[in-house]
Write a protein that holds these residues in place. Structure first.
Motif, PDB file in Angstrom:
ATOM      1  N   THR B  52      29.126  31.863  47.872  1.00 10.72           N
ATOM      2  CA  THR B  52      30.451  31.389  47.462  1.00 10.72           C
ATOM      3  C   THR B  52      31.336  31.057  48.666  1.00 10.72           C
ATOM      4  O   THR B  52      31.504  31.879  49.567  1.00 10.72           O
ATOM      5  N   VAL B  53      31.875  29.846  48.678  1.00  8.65           N
ATOM      6  CA  VAL B  53      32.833  29.411  49.702  1.00  8.65           C
ATOM      7  C   VAL B  53      33.948  28.631  49.006  1.00  8.65           C
ATOM      8  O   VAL B  53      33.870  28.364  47.806  1.00  8.65           O
ATOM      9  N   ARG B  54      34.972  28.297  49.772  1.00  9.14           N
ATOM     10  CA  ARG B  54      36.057  27.490  49.218  1.00  9.14           C
ATOM     11  C   ARG B  54      35.907  26.038  49.638  1.00  9.14           C
ATOM     12  O   ARG B  54      35.712  25.759  50.811  1.00  9.14           O
ATOM     13  N   VAL B  55      36.000  25.139  48.671  1.00  8.07           N
ATOM     14  CA  VAL B  55      36.047  23.708  48.963  1.00  8.07           C
ATOM     15  C   VAL B  55      37.326  23.153  48.329  1.00  8.07           C
ATOM     16  O   VAL B  55      37.543  23.335  47.125  1.00  8.07           O
ATOM     17  N   ASP B  56      38.144  22.526  49.141  1.00  9.41           N
ATOM     18  CA  ASP B  56      39.419  21.970  48.664  1.00  9.41           C
ATOM     19  C   ASP B  56      40.220  23.009  47.872  1.00  9.41           C
ATOM     20  O   ASP B  56      40.788  22.712  46.812  1.00  9.41           O
ATOM     21  N   GLY B  57      40.215  24.230  48.377  1.00  7.10           N
ATOM     22  CA  GLY B  57      41.079  25.266  47.824  1.00  7.10           C
ATOM     23  C   GLY B  57      40.513  26.076  46.676  1.00  7.10           C
ATOM     24  O   GLY B  57      41.141  27.034  46.241  1.00  7.10           O
ATOM     25  N   VAL B  58      39.331  25.680  46.163  1.00  6.03           N
ATOM     26  CA  VAL B  58      38.760  26.451  45.048  1.00  6.03           C
ATOM     27  C   VAL B  58      37.358  26.941  45.406  1.00  6.03           C
ATOM     28  O   VAL B  58      36.648  26.321  46.203  1.00  6.03           O
ATOM     29  N   ILE B  59      36.966  28.075  44.796  1.00  3.39           N
ATOM     30  CA  ILE B  59      35.646  28.619  45.109  1.00  3.39           C
ATOM     31  C   ILE B  59      34.556  27.799  44.437  1.00  3.39           C
ATOM     32  O   ILE B  59      34.719  27.302  43.312  1.00  3.39           O
ATOM     33  N   VAL B  60      33.437  27.670  45.149  1.00  7.07           N
ATOM     34  CA  VAL B  60      32.267  26.959  44.626  1.00  7.07           C
ATOM     35  C   VAL B  60      31.013  27.702  45.078  1.00  7.07           C
ATOM     36  O   VAL B  60      31.057  28.533  45.975  1.00  7.07           O
ATOM     37  N   ARG B  61      29.897  27.383  44.422  1.00  4.36           N
ATOM     38  CA  ARG B  61      28.587  27.820  44.891  1.00  4.36           C
ATOM     39  C   ARG B  61      28.172  26.879  46.025  1.00  4.36           C
ATOM     40  O   ARG B  61      27.936  25.690  45.773  1.00  4.36           O
ATOM     41  N   GLY B  62      28.039  27.418  47.225  1.00 10.11           N
ATOM     42  CA  GLY B  62      27.652  26.565  48.351  1.00 10.11           C
ATOM     43  C   GLY B  62      26.289  25.928  48.177  1.00 10.11           C
ATOM     44  O   GLY B  62      26.044  24.824  48.671  1.00 10.11           O
ATOM     45  N   CYS B  63      25.392  26.592  47.448  1.00 11.30           N
ATOM     46  CA  CYS B  63      24.043  26.044  47.275  1.00 11.30           C
ATOM     47  C   CYS B  63      24.008  24.941  46.234  1.00 11.30           C
ATOM     48  O   CYS B  63      22.998  24.256  46.090  1.00 11.30           O
ATOM     49  N   LEU B  64      25.107  24.771  45.479  1.00 16.92           N
ATOM     50  CA  LEU B  64      25.151  23.732  44.437  1.00 16.92           C
ATOM     51  C   LEU B  64      26.083  22.584  44.828  1.00 16.92           C
ATOM     52  O   LEU B  64      26.603  21.872  43.970  1.00 16.92           O
ATOM     53  N   VAL B  65      26.331  22.462  46.130  1.00 14.03           N
ATOM     54  CA  VAL B  65      27.133  21.350  46.648  1.00 14.03           C
ATOM     55  C   VAL B  65      26.364  20.746  47.810  1.00 14.03           C
ATOM     56  O   VAL B  65      25.924  21.473  48.705  1.00 14.03           O
ATOM     57  N   LEU B  66      26.184  19.444  47.806  1.00 18.79           N
ATOM     58  CA  LEU B  66      25.516  18.778  48.920  1.00 18.79           C
ATOM     59  C   LEU B  66      26.528  18.500  50.033  1.00 18.79           C
ATOM     60  O   LEU B  66      27.618  17.989  49.768  1.00 18.79           O
ATOM     61  N   ALA B  67      26.160  18.822  51.261  1.00 19.73           N
ATOM     62  CA  ALA B  67      27.047  18.538  52.392  1.00 19.73           C
ATOM     63  C   ALA B  67      27.390  17.054  52.441  1.00 19.73           C
ATOM     64  O   ALA B  67      28.517  16.676  52.774  1.00 19.73           O
ATOM     65  N   ALA B  68      26.431  16.218  52.058  1.00 18.97           N
ATOM     66  CA  ALA B  68      26.644  14.769  52.109  1.00 18.97           C
ATOM     67  C   ALA B  68      27.803  14.318  51.231  1.00 18.97           C
ATOM     68  O   ALA B  68      28.422  13.284  51.478  1.00 18.97           O
ATOM     69  N   SER B  69      28.101  15.115  50.198  1.00 24.22           N
ATOM     70  CA  SER B  69      29.158  14.719  49.255  1.00 24.22           C
ATOM     71  C   SER B  69      30.536  15.167  49.721  1.00 24.22           C
ATOM     72  O   SER B  69      31.525  14.933  49.028  1.00 24.22           O
ATOM     73  N   LEU B  70      30.626  15.824  50.892  1.00 24.82           N
ATOM     74  CA  LEU B  70      31.875  16.477  51.277  1.00 24.82           C
ATOM     75  C   LEU B  70      32.675  15.712  52.325  1.00 24.82           C
ATOM     76  O   LEU B  70      33.526  16.301  52.993  1.00 24.82           O
ATOM     77  N   ASP B  71      32.414  14.413  52.480  1.00 24.27           N
ATOM     78  CA  ASP B  71      33.216  13.639  53.432  1.00 24.27           C
ATOM     79  C   ASP B  71      34.696  13.731  53.049  1.00 24.27           C
ATOM     80  O   ASP B  71      35.061  13.451  51.906  1.00 24.27           O
TER      81      ASP B  71
END
Lengths: 286, 166
Positions: B52-71
């Motif tokens: 679990t990490v924060r992306v754009d202020g909300v918690i997410v599953r880091g393993c269910l987010v592709l780094a490529a989608s985070l530009d």
């Protein structure tokens, strides 16, 4: 647990989506929230070659009222957004209730309503809510938009009526004044997929008026229990027991990791009673 | 069709520009590309919550987010939250209540607890023990039996609410 090698392209608007999809070929998959797609990639259950990221396409976002009073929910609306939206709370509160049953907060922040419908997991909450509320799925392809009733959209196990070049643009919920809808499910742990669940809509007025019980997790798609509905509509003291008995004719649950058909039918009977009672409680509370 | 993608994002307040493999999820990006090993790789299919990490202020599953989608995204990890002092009281309470044993789930548990506490602060309420359990239900701990974790979160929720009122 690593995905197979992938291509990745980012669509910025709808023409982009159609162009990228045409170029990428038939195996390419649309990436929305990714909360079901990425696990299937990790298990290498799918090997799409290319992912087309649609999350920046603004046309697929937003929750708003449209001309006929229906609530239009954009496909990219996350579960978390659905759960806290003021219009949803007033117009279609069962959607917000359903969100509390979907997975966990970190997953609700990414998973989308369009993704849930397109994936068509038979144990998922939102497809069952859409069937119970007679929602309309708006599919969009290069040729334009197409409106599909939710019950016709979900055609089987992980299978939908979407054509290969279409995706979900939005879901519309028409206004149903006075109608009440409740959702209940049984899961061994909070956040797990349900062993069985029910969405029951009825009214206006009494819970015996036009009841629409839809079960999930007990078939290959959300199942509208028409025989049980007819029993509930009769009303009276014996209606619930008759409806519970009628579920034997409505449901033909396959065995899964939770149990066999007899177990699933028992869960369905319990859920039907809970749903009917909570509709009565809601009416009495007014 | 590119299998590598250029992304520029903010990680713990620092601008990071990298070329990433399209299939690389956010946890591997943080751990392997950036050396931020506080975020843990558990099940890698969205079940255990250890990433679990924060992306754009909300918690997410880091393993269910592709780094490529985070530009363009803003990512915050346990390292960032520790450095800013945002969850210092929570970390102290975890130590005092023995809410961390092997420690594998702890960074993610802290992120998830912080998410609940900030929502509670917005609502001006102290979450019940039941609500705390519900919120952390997606974060597996195989050591503690959760009781000490609930204790620690409840302690901080109560303390923060008290400060807010005084």
């Amino acid at each position: 647990m690593k995905s197979p090698p992938l291509g990745y392209v980012r669509a910025m608007d709808m023409p982009d989506v159609f162009r990228l999809r045409a170029n990428a070929g038939p195996d390419a998959r649309v990436l929305a929230g990714g909360q079901s797609l990425l696990p299937t990639l990790a298990f290498r259950l799918s090997d799409p070659g290319t992912l087309i990221d649609i999350t920046r396409v603004d046309a697929l976002r937003g929750i708003r009222l449209v001309a006929d009073g229906a609530l239009r929910v954009g496909a990219l609306t996350t579960h978390a957004e659905l759960g806290r939206d003021a219009l949803v709370r007033v117009r279609v509160p069962v959607l917000a209730d359903a969100v509390g049953l979907i997975a966990h907060p970190a997953i609700r922040n990414r998973g989308t309503i369009g993704g849930s419908l397109a994936y068509a997991d038979p144990a998922a909450e939102l497809p069952a809510v859409c069937v119970a509320l007679d929602a309309v799925v708006i599919a969009v392809g290069p040729a334009g938009e197409r409106r599909i009733a939710a019950r016709d959209f979900l055609t089987g196990l992980f299978t939908t009526a979407l054509a290969g070049d279409e995706l979900i643009a939005a879901v519309e919920f028409r206004p149903m004044p006075g109608r009440r809808t409740v959702i209940h499910e049984l899961a061994r742990r909070s956040g797990d997929y349900a062993m069985a669940g029910i969405v029951l809509a009825a009214g206006p007025g009494t819970p015996t008026h036009d009841p629409r019980p839809v079960f999930f997790g007990v078939g290959d798609r959300p199942i509208l229990a028409t025989r049980a509905a007819a029993c509930l509509a009769v009303g009276g003291a014996a209606a619930l027991a008759a409806a519970q008995a009628a579920l034997d004719g409505d449901l033909d649950p396959p065995s899964d990791q939770h149990g066999g058909p007899a177990f699933k039918r028992q869960l369905a009977r319990v859920l039907l009673a809970r749903a009917v009672n909570s509709l009565i409680d809601a009416r009495d509370a007014r | 069709m590119s299998t590598s993608v250029d992304v520029t994002l903010s990680v713990n307040g620092e601008r990071v520009a990298r070329r990433v493999e399209a299939r690389r999820h956010l946890v591997d990006f943080l751990r392997l590309d950036l050396g931020l090993t506080g975020t843990h790789t558990g099940c890698e299919h969205g079940v255990c919550g250890a990433c679990t990490v924060r992306v754009d202020g909300v918690i997410v599953r880091g393993c269910l987010v592709l780094a490529a989608s985070l530009d363009g995204a803003t990512v915050e990890t346990i390292e960032g939250l520790t450095e800013s002092g945002e969850i210092a009281d929570l970390q102290t309470a975890f130590v005092e209540r023995n809410a961390a044993q092997c420690g594998f789930c702890t960074p993610a548990m802290l992120l998830t607890a912080a998410d609940l506490l900030s929502a509670a602060a917005r609502d001006g309420a102290v979450p019940s023990r039941e609500a705390i359990r519900e919120h952390i239900a997606g974060n597996y701990c195989r050591c503690t039996g959760y009781h000490a974790i609930v204790d620690a979160i409840e302690t901080v929720a109560t303390a923060r609410a008290g400060k807010g009122r005084s």
